[in-house]
Design an enzyme around this catalytic site. Sequence first.
Site, mmCIF file in Angstrom:
data_model
loop_
_atom_site.group_PDB
_atom_site.id
_atom_site.type_symbol
_atom_site.label_atom_id
_atom_site.label_comp_id
_atom_site.label_asym_id
_atom_site.label_seq_id
_atom_site.Cartn_x
_atom_site.Cartn_y
_atom_site.Cartn_z
ATOM 1 N N TYR A 141 0.665 -1.476 -0.249
ATOM 2 C CA TYR A 141 -0.231 0.864 -0.077
ATOM 3 C C TYR A 141 0.811 0.936 -0.091
ATOM 4 O O TYR A 141 1.796 0.934 -0.080
ATOM 5 C CB TYR A 141 -0.962 0.075 0.794
ATOM 6 N N GLY A 184 -3.684 -14.214 12.530
ATOM 7 C CA GLY A 184 -4.582 -13.290 11.370
ATOM 8 C C GLY A 184 -5.716 -15.350 10.995
ATOM 9 O O GLY A 184 -6.714 -14.597 11.724
HETATM 10 C C1 FMN Z 1 -8.874 -12.105 5.119
HETATM 11 C C2 FMN Z 1 -7.696 -11.463 5.339
HETATM 12 C C3 FMN Z 1 -7.889 -10.486 5.832
HETATM 13 C C4 FMN Z 1 -6.186 -9.716 5.718
HETATM 14 N N1 FMN Z 1 -6.293 -7.918 5.816
HETATM 15 C C5 FMN Z 1 -5.045 -7.172 6.318
HETATM 16 C C6 FMN Z 1 -5.798 -6.322 6.337
HETATM 17 O O1 FMN Z 1 -6.822 -5.800 6.646
HETATM 18 N N2 FMN Z 1 -4.477 -5.362 7.150
HETATM 19 C C7 FMN Z 1 -3.655 -6.020 6.480
HETATM 20 O O2 FMN Z 1 -2.114 -5.014 7.314
HETATM 21 N N3 FMN Z 1 -3.023 -7.343 7.243
HETATM 22 C C8 FMN Z 1 -4.020 -7.615 6.353
HETATM 23 N N4 FMN Z 1 -3.725 -9.833 6.665
HETATM 24 C C9 FMN Z 1 -2.685 -9.620 6.582
HETATM 25 C C10 FMN Z 1 -3.198 -10.732 8.290
HETATM 26 O O3 FMN Z 1 -3.138 -9.668 9.840
HETATM 27 C C11 FMN Z 1 -1.613 -11.517 8.365
HETATM 28 O O4 FMN Z 1 -0.626 -10.474 8.371
HETATM 29 C C12 FMN Z 1 -1.554 -12.822 7.441
HETATM 30 O O5 FMN Z 1 -3.160 -13.157 8.123
HETATM 31 C C13 FMN Z 1 -0.781 -13.676 7.975
HETATM 32 O O6 FMN Z 1 -0.640 -14.119 9.062
HETATM 33 P P1 FMN Z 1 -1.385 -15.668 9.629
HETATM 34 O O7 FMN Z 1 -0.518 -16.429 8.578
HETATM 35 O O8 FMN Z 1 -1.774 -15.439 11.792
HETATM 36 O O9 FMN Z 1 -2.876 -15.563 9.226
HETATM 37 C C14 FMN Z 1 -5.167 -10.293 5.909
HETATM 38 C C15 FMN Z 1 -5.378 -11.309 5.974
HETATM 39 C C16 FMN Z 1 -6.960 -12.378 5.824
HETATM 40 C C17 FMN Z 1 -6.266 -13.676 5.901
#
Ligand code: FMN
Length: 360
Positions: A181, A319
Amino acid sequence: MSSESLFSPTRLGAIEVRNKIAMAPLTRSRADMSGVQTPLAIDYYGQRASAGLIITEATNISRQGRGYAYTPGIYTDAQVAAWAPVTEAVHAAGGRIVVQLWHVGRMSHISLQEGGAAPVAPSAIQAGGNVFTEAGYLPPSMPRALATEEIAGILEDYRHAARLAKEAGFDGVEVHAANGYLLEQFLRDSTNHRDDRYGGSLENRARFPLEVVEAVADIWGADRVGLRLSPLSTAIGDTPLDSAPMETHSYLARRLGEMGLAYLHVVEGQLHGGNGADLFDVQALRAAFGGAYIANNGYDRQRAIDATASGHADMIAFGKPFIGNPDLVERFQSQAPLYDAPVETYFGGGAEGYTEFARV
Ligand SMILES: Cc1cc2nc3c(=O)[nH]c(=O)nc-3n(C[C@H](O)[C@H](O)[C@H](O)COP(=O)(O)O)c2cc1C
């Protein structure tokens, strides 16, 4: 290692948190087209308040900063009025919540912009991938390069959003400088080809992100401002890496540390991919910053326990596990199995997969 480390309190600048489990920012695309959350968001965040810290879904600081339909904003009074009961619900349950401030830059589509205008970016280089519009997924539109004089206006939008975040009752803000972004577009030499004071040298490319942090820290105090980076991710917008990710991000981290930021939050490696440990020394980045460090990307209970007990990180952000498990903290405590929410419920829709789960 003892699991005690993960479940004990810590501090991120001025924000005291009751455990080291953060809810990572998750876009869920359930707001209306004016960026106003529906009352469902009150339940959604309230249900997850046992997290030490909730970082909200990315939240637009302005209409220009929007790149996805049905994402919330924090620039109008109606948006603030809808966020206020969300922060109240989290506080009533003893949780803490910061809002992730978002300007998508080139990751947008003309149909989402005022008057069908082109999205803005440091340079007129089109992003890859897709953004979500009212007509479904579409490639991002060709952006226009910001004039130097326009940048002050965007800083003003950040300041305004930070002020409204305070009115809405948040505990602080997270500056979104990750995932392809606007701030990351300025930082990386792959997407920033400017020749004014915001482009070229490392110092110049870091200038805009640092000015944004200064602007919001003016409102909040630096000790209630965090920042998220994803130095090794190309996942969103097919954003090529910086030519020297370690040097670039360490410089930024050092400057943020000097400002006394509450925390640095890092997506370690490729978003949803490997941790990139062979390419990047996260600990050196952390040392350059010197303050609290939140690690994210593919952690599970055991890795989180190990990472907090060994001192790799001060807090771990989860996440996807928080999508299907509002009670993730309790499940980790009791070692209960986790539920994988269906991917189709991630973006858009209603209560199902958001606040309600037909677990089959
Ligand atoms: C459905 C979804 C929406 C996400 N939206 C954002 C967001 O709004 N801002 C952001 O920085 N990362 C966003 N991410 C990335 C997550 O914050 C995170 O970095 C990513 O899912 C990896 O972590 P995890 O393995 O615990 O899921 C999103 C990820 C998913 C799956």
